[in-house]
Design a protein around this motif. Sequence first.
Motif, PDB file in Angstrom:
ATOM      1  N   THR A   1     -64.079  52.726  -7.693  1.00 56.68           N
ATOM      2  CA  THR A   1     -64.898  53.293  -8.065  1.00 56.68           C
ATOM      3  C   THR A   1     -65.806  54.439  -7.715  1.00 56.68           C
ATOM      4  O   THR A   1     -66.215  55.009  -8.523  1.00 56.68           O
ATOM      5  N   GLY A   2     -65.239  53.963  -6.194  1.00 54.23           N
ATOM      6  CA  GLY A   2     -66.141  55.223  -5.026  1.00 54.23           C
ATOM      7  C   GLY A   2     -65.570  56.954  -5.580  1.00 54.23           C
ATOM      8  O   GLY A   2     -66.043  57.598  -5.867  1.00 54.23           O
ATOM      9  N   HIS A   3     -64.357  56.581  -6.432  1.00 50.64           N
ATOM     10  CA  HIS A   3     -63.529  57.836  -6.297  1.00 50.64           C
ATOM     11  C   HIS A   3     -63.244  57.831  -7.763  1.00 50.64           C
ATOM     12  O   HIS A   3     -62.274  59.399  -8.411  1.00 50.64           O
ATOM     13  N   ARG A   4     -63.106  57.076  -8.919  1.00 54.84           N
ATOM     14  CA  ARG A   4     -63.256  57.255 -10.286  1.00 54.84           C
ATOM     15  C   ARG A   4     -63.553  58.952 -10.800  1.00 54.84           C
ATOM     16  O   ARG A   4     -62.914  59.686 -12.111  1.00 54.84           O
ATOM     17  N   LEU A   5     -64.897  59.283 -10.661  1.00 61.25           N
ATOM     18  CA  LEU A   5     -65.545  60.174 -11.241  1.00 61.25           C
ATOM     19  C   LEU A   5     -64.529  61.381 -11.203  1.00 61.25           C
ATOM     20  O   LEU A   5     -64.312  62.154 -11.737  1.00 61.25           O
ATOM     21  N   ALA A   6     -64.740  61.568  -9.627  1.00 62.30           N
ATOM     22  CA  ALA A   6     -63.607  63.213  -9.165  1.00 62.30           C
ATOM     23  C   ALA A   6     -62.806  62.460  -9.828  1.00 62.30           C
ATOM     24  O   ALA A   6     -61.745  64.030 -10.580  1.00 62.30           O
ATOM     25  N   ALA A   7     -61.796  61.038 -10.008  1.00 62.10           N
ATOM     26  CA  ALA A   7     -60.257  61.427 -10.313  1.00 62.10           C
ATOM     27  C   ALA A   7     -60.768  62.357 -12.082  1.00 62.10           C
ATOM     28  O   ALA A   7     -59.677  62.373 -12.356  1.00 62.10           O
ATOM     29  N   LEU A   8     -61.862  62.186 -12.811  1.00 62.08           N
ATOM     30  CA  LEU A   8     -61.640  61.898 -13.870  1.00 62.08           C
ATOM     31  C   LEU A   8     -61.995  63.810 -14.077  1.00 62.08           C
ATOM     32  O   LEU A   8     -63.293  63.669 -14.784  1.00 62.08           O
ATOM     33  N   SER A   9     -61.510  64.511 -13.123  1.00 56.66           N
ATOM     34  CA  SER A   9     -61.986  65.945 -14.302  1.00 56.66           C
ATOM     35  C   SER A   9     -60.524  66.991 -13.125  1.00 56.66           C
ATOM     36  O   SER A   9     -59.254  66.455 -12.495  1.00 56.66           O
ATOM     37  N   THR A  10     -60.300  67.439 -13.646  1.00 53.03           N
ATOM     38  CA  THR A  10     -59.475  68.753 -14.296  1.00 53.03           C
ATOM     39  C   THR A  10     -59.877  70.233 -14.605  1.00 53.03           C
ATOM     40  O   THR A  10     -60.467  70.596 -15.537  1.00 53.03           O
ATOM     41  N   GLY A  11     -59.010  71.035 -13.367  1.00 51.14           N
ATOM     42  CA  GLY A  11     -59.965  72.422 -14.697  1.00 51.14           C
ATOM     43  C   GLY A  11     -61.709  72.233 -13.996  1.00 51.14           C
ATOM     44  O   GLY A  11     -61.736  72.414 -13.009  1.00 51.14           O
ATOM     45  N   ASP A  12     -61.943  73.396 -15.574  1.00 57.53           N
ATOM     46  CA  ASP A  12     -63.454  73.555 -15.729  1.00 57.53           C
ATOM     47  C   ASP A  12     -64.111  72.617 -16.047  1.00 57.53           C
ATOM     48  O   ASP A  12     -65.028  72.326 -16.317  1.00 57.53           O
ATOM     49  N   THR A  13     -63.009  71.206 -16.475  1.00 57.61           N
ATOM     50  CA  THR A  13     -63.890  69.959 -17.659  1.00 57.61           C
ATOM     51  C   THR A  13     -63.997  68.859 -16.489  1.00 57.61           C
ATOM     52  O   THR A  13     -62.637  68.391 -15.990  1.00 57.61           O
ATOM     53  N   GLY A  14     -64.688  68.228 -16.790  1.00 55.36           N
ATOM     54  CA  GLY A  14     -65.068  66.800 -16.037  1.00 55.36           C
ATOM     55  C   GLY A  14     -66.488  65.993 -16.167  1.00 55.36           C
ATOM     56  O   GLY A  14     -66.679  66.334 -17.349  1.00 55.36           O
ATOM     57  N   VAL A  15     -65.875  65.180 -16.518  1.00 55.45           N
ATOM     58  CA  VAL A  15     -66.934  63.509 -16.873  1.00 55.45           C
ATOM     59  C   VAL A  15     -67.788  63.381 -16.550  1.00 55.45           C
ATOM     60  O   VAL A  15     -69.344  63.929 -16.896  1.00 55.45           O
ATOM     61  N   ALA A  16     -67.991  63.786 -14.616  1.00 57.73           N
ATOM     62  CA  ALA A  16     -69.822  64.001 -14.597  1.00 57.73           C
ATOM     63  C   ALA A  16     -69.936  65.409 -14.471  1.00 57.73           C
ATOM     64  O   ALA A  16     -71.304  65.453 -14.672  1.00 57.73           O
ATOM     65  N   THR A  17     -69.248  66.352 -14.787  1.00 56.28           N
ATOM     66  CA  THR A  17     -70.042  67.483 -15.204  1.00 56.28           C
ATOM     67  C   THR A  17     -70.899  67.756 -16.571  1.00 56.28           C
ATOM     68  O   THR A  17     -71.908  67.794 -16.903  1.00 56.28           O
ATOM     69  N   ALA A  18     -69.869  66.170 -17.305  1.00 55.69           N
ATOM     70  CA  ALA A  18     -70.332  66.535 -18.590  1.00 55.69           C
ATOM     71  C   ALA A  18     -72.051  65.517 -18.789  1.00 55.69           C
ATOM     72  O   ALA A  18     -73.511  65.825 -19.237  1.00 55.69           O
ATOM     73  N   PHE A  19     -71.577  64.685 -17.731  1.00 57.63           N
ATOM     74  CA  PHE A  19     -73.573  63.737 -17.521  1.00 57.63           C
ATOM     75  C   PHE A  19     -74.665  64.843 -17.050  1.00 57.63           C
ATOM     76  O   PHE A  19     -75.937  64.816 -17.496  1.00 57.63           O
ATOM     77  N   ALA A  20     -73.931  65.749 -16.005  1.00 55.71           N
ATOM     78  CA  ALA A  20     -74.878  66.216 -15.034  1.00 55.71           C
ATOM     79  C   ALA A  20     -75.915  67.625 -15.909  1.00 55.71           C
ATOM     80  O   ALA A  20     -76.799  67.504 -16.054  1.00 55.71           O
ATOM     81  N   LEU A  21     -74.850  67.361 -17.316  1.00 54.37           N
ATOM     82  CA  LEU A  21     -76.319  68.473 -18.418  1.00 54.37           C
ATOM     83  C   LEU A  21     -77.361  67.586 -19.210  1.00 54.37           C
ATOM     84  O   LEU A  21     -77.906  68.406 -19.042  1.00 54.37           O
ATOM     85  N   SER A  22     -76.730  66.777 -19.120  1.00 50.56           N
ATOM     86  CA  SER A  22     -77.749  65.956 -19.533  1.00 50.56           C
ATOM     87  C   SER A  22     -78.964  65.504 -18.548  1.00 50.56           C
ATOM     88  O   SER A  22     -80.272  65.757 -18.573  1.00 50.56           O
ATOM     89  N   TYR A  23     -78.336  65.251 -16.796  1.00 49.88           N
ATOM     90  CA  TYR A  23     -79.279  64.462 -16.448  1.00 49.88           C
ATOM     91  C   TYR A  23     -80.446  65.376 -14.974  1.00 49.88           C
ATOM     92  O   TYR A  23     -80.964  65.362 -15.737  1.00 49.88           O
ATOM     93  N   THR A  24     -79.852  67.290 -15.706  1.00 56.26           N
ATOM     94  CA  THR A  24     -80.374  67.575 -15.194  1.00 56.26           C
ATOM     95  C   THR A  24     -81.835  68.353 -16.932  1.00 56.26           C
ATOM     96  O   THR A  24     -82.788  69.144 -16.113  1.00 56.26           O
ATOM     97  N   GLN A  25     -81.503  68.063 -17.718  1.00 56.01           N
ATOM     98  CA  GLN A  25     -82.685  68.150 -18.498  1.00 56.01           C
ATOM     99  C   GLN A  25     -84.006  67.494 -18.425  1.00 56.01           C
ATOM    100  O   GLN A  25     -84.605  67.283 -19.105  1.00 56.01           O
ATOM    101  N   LEU A  26     -83.584  65.452 -17.693  1.00 54.37           N
ATOM    102  CA  LEU A  26     -84.728  64.746 -17.145  1.00 54.37           C
ATOM    103  C   LEU A  26     -86.132  65.398 -16.965  1.00 54.37           C
ATOM    104  O   LEU A  26     -86.150  66.163 -15.943  1.00 54.37           O
ATOM    105  N   PRO A  27     -86.540  65.380 -17.308  1.00 51.54           N
ATOM    106  CA  PRO A  27     -88.608  65.231 -16.045  1.00 51.54           C
ATOM    107  C   PRO A  27     -87.808  64.331 -15.048  1.00 51.54           C
ATOM    108  O   PRO A  27     -87.492  63.389 -14.939  1.00 51.54           O
ATOM    109  N   ALA A  28     -88.628  64.249 -13.920  1.00 47.37           N
ATOM    110  CA  ALA A  28     -88.464  64.007 -12.286  1.00 47.37           C
ATOM    111  C   ALA A  28     -88.292  62.487 -12.342  1.00 47.37           C
ATOM    112  O   ALA A  28     -87.960  61.570 -12.035  1.00 47.37           O
ATOM    113  N   PRO A  29     -89.865  61.884 -13.654  1.00 49.70           N
ATOM    114  CA  PRO A  29     -89.411  60.166 -13.216  1.00 49.70           C
ATOM    115  C   PRO A  29     -87.987  59.877 -14.375  1.00 49.70           C
ATOM    116  O   PRO A  29     -87.858  58.625 -13.668  1.00 49.70           O
TER     117      PRO A  29
END
Length: 790
Positions: free
Chosen positions: A318-346
């Motif tokens: 589980t500690g490396h699953r997100l890293a394993a789900l990344s290839t080239g310029d595509t990654g699961v964590a990258t997709a999640f980050a696009l939503s996370y960065t849109q959130l207000p701080a609280p």
Amino acid sequence: MPRQTSPFGDCLRASRRAAGLTIEQLAERSGVSARAISDMERGHSRAPQTRTLAALADGLGLDDDGRAGLTAAAKEARSPSAAGRPRLCEPPRGVTDFVGRRAELEIVRHAAKHAAEIDDPPPVLVVHGQPGLGKTALAVRAAHELRDDFPDGCLYVDLRGVDATPLPAGDALLRLLRALGVQPNQVADSDDERSAQLRGILRGRRCLLVLDNAGSEAQVRPLLPAGGRCLVVVTSRRALGGLEGVLRIALPPLAPEESADLLRAIARQAADPQTAPQVDRVTDLCGHLPLALRIAGTRLSTRPHWTVRHLVDRLADTGHRLAALSTGDTGVATAFALSYTQLPAPSAQLFRRLAHVPAADFAAPLAATLIEAALPDAEDRLEDLVEVGLLQTESVDRYRFHDLIRLYADERLHAEEPSDTRAETAERMNTWLLDTVVVAGRWYEPGYGGLPDGWAGLAPLATLEEADAWLRAESDSWLPALRTAAAQGRHQLVADVAAATRWYSESTLRWRGWWEVRRLARAAANALPDRRQQAFHTSLYAWTAVQLMALYEEATEAAMEAYRLAQFVGDPQEQARALSSAGPAWLNLRRFDDALWAHRTGCELADLGGDHDLYVDHVVGVGHALEYLGRYDEAVGEFQRALTELDGRPVAARPAFTLRGSAMYGVASSLDRAGRHQESLHAVERALPLLIENRDDDFVAFALVLRGKARAALGQPAEARADLTRALELLAGSLPSRLEDEARVMLPTLDGAGPADLTRDLEALAASLDSRLETEARATRAVLDGTDPA
């Protein structure tokens, strides 16, 4: 400006004029709009697809040679070397290994059919859901499948809604207008004018618009047609709740079989039937998320020396699953980050801290505890997370993470919050959970039955029903909190939780978590200096071993240990409590005389200790011991004595209700064993309403078996069959029992076997039941010794 020419447009115009038709007449004959025909002839739109081409040829009345010429001109216009303007807003290439989404595609097809019939207003579909679900893939698939149904254009715009700078609505309008043939110098200046211009053009056309990756309602509204036989498909991580009159399609993860099909389509290693178990494991670890599956399959396919087992091993961490789900310029964590960065701080803080929650789902009060916020504020922040696709709604008031998004939340938690803050948050959550368990559980205790004075907790516990609902819903959170408290040496808190849930556990007996609660509480009590608490929790442990686990030998040992502890401290009430567990254990071990001693001694001790609830409980136990000894009249007498004592002693309301039903059932059971079927039927029908109201499925099922046996003996086979069938349904998943097995044997006999056959079968059954119980107990013990009982 010179007229724009097109090989197909010239051919179409020549054919129309040769047929002596106006544009309007051809439109009427072919079903293709006049505006579309005009744009084709002037070279303002691409050559039509196959269906539209056939409709035009039919409308023109062309012979084979004429059709061949028109088709050739269309092919020339579509070729890469064809002259003319570039194709704007062309949908992107679809994936060749698309799987699943049958129901969603059928909704889009139905909407397209509806759009062809009614042009005011055109249908708008919003496909929404969390990152990585394949929303764009679905929309593009639908566009390619349906493009022949929309001869005036299939247009695609990526609105870049999760980018730092989304595409402005004005730019999107410009692209669509240019794609529809509007010359640059004819495009309106303001966004409002462009929106009106687009609506005016689309009103006379049959177009399919795909508005991909929308970030907000304001981005979409100006692009929607007001009329015309059009269809609009919008994709977004948000539900875009501000849009009115739209049909929303919430996209779920793929079904397990669809996930496996996708993985097999991408990686040849996964196509081997022998790898099916490993393929299923990969799909589970990917959470059936198409993006994750596609990345996992790509990694596997690009490494020919890998097996599916290699992929499983990499994803299992589980500690490396997100890293394993990344290839080239595509990654699961990258997709999640696009939503996370849109959130207000609280809201971002809540997202991170929800990683502390051990259960799969949770409610707003727990979220409020994590961020020390008022409940309304926590609810608003949860909705922020739902809105950007980082959280799913499980029901009206509960929420759930996708497994991979939970890992991302935990990743952000460890990256952005120091260890002391994380520990403080987890401690606050666990303490709140266990404190709330104590308050909720005491609704069931005879001495409480309500909220403590001045209690103002976040959870809704104003009634017994609310307390029950909270305890059940949050069991997967508060049990891990109890484990943590035990590991931290918070012995008194662990003991308090077990004591507070003692009465509640009787109404949820099938939950295997009680076994762990009692084990932890017994160990905690043994670490405390109070021998009375040790006796109490050892008795509860013994009771659970009997009622839940069928560990009868272990139960008698624990019960007698508790009995000796209570003797040491001179507490007759705790001695009686210990014997209330020893008696049923000895009954199941067929040590009926020992059981009779335990319950008769328990009566004396409970009376001495002033515990009226325990006293009547032991009277009922005496009745059951006599029943098993074959002394049926005496047993009936004891059960009736219990009912009399309930009328005369100040037994607490809830235990009195339960004991009354138990005693009435005992009368029916003893009469059944004595073969007095008419009397047994009368007794069980008196007991059933109480047992049903008490919500004890096992006792209700046993009563139904008794009634079924009586009805069968009294010549009512249809009624007996209904009772026995319902009883077996209720007993599914419960401990094995004599009555359950009797019901299974009796059901076939109701269709013709005689009494002698039934008697023989029941005798054989009784001889085998004890060994089966012993085998089940040994198996249960082995499992629990080898695994986490939760």
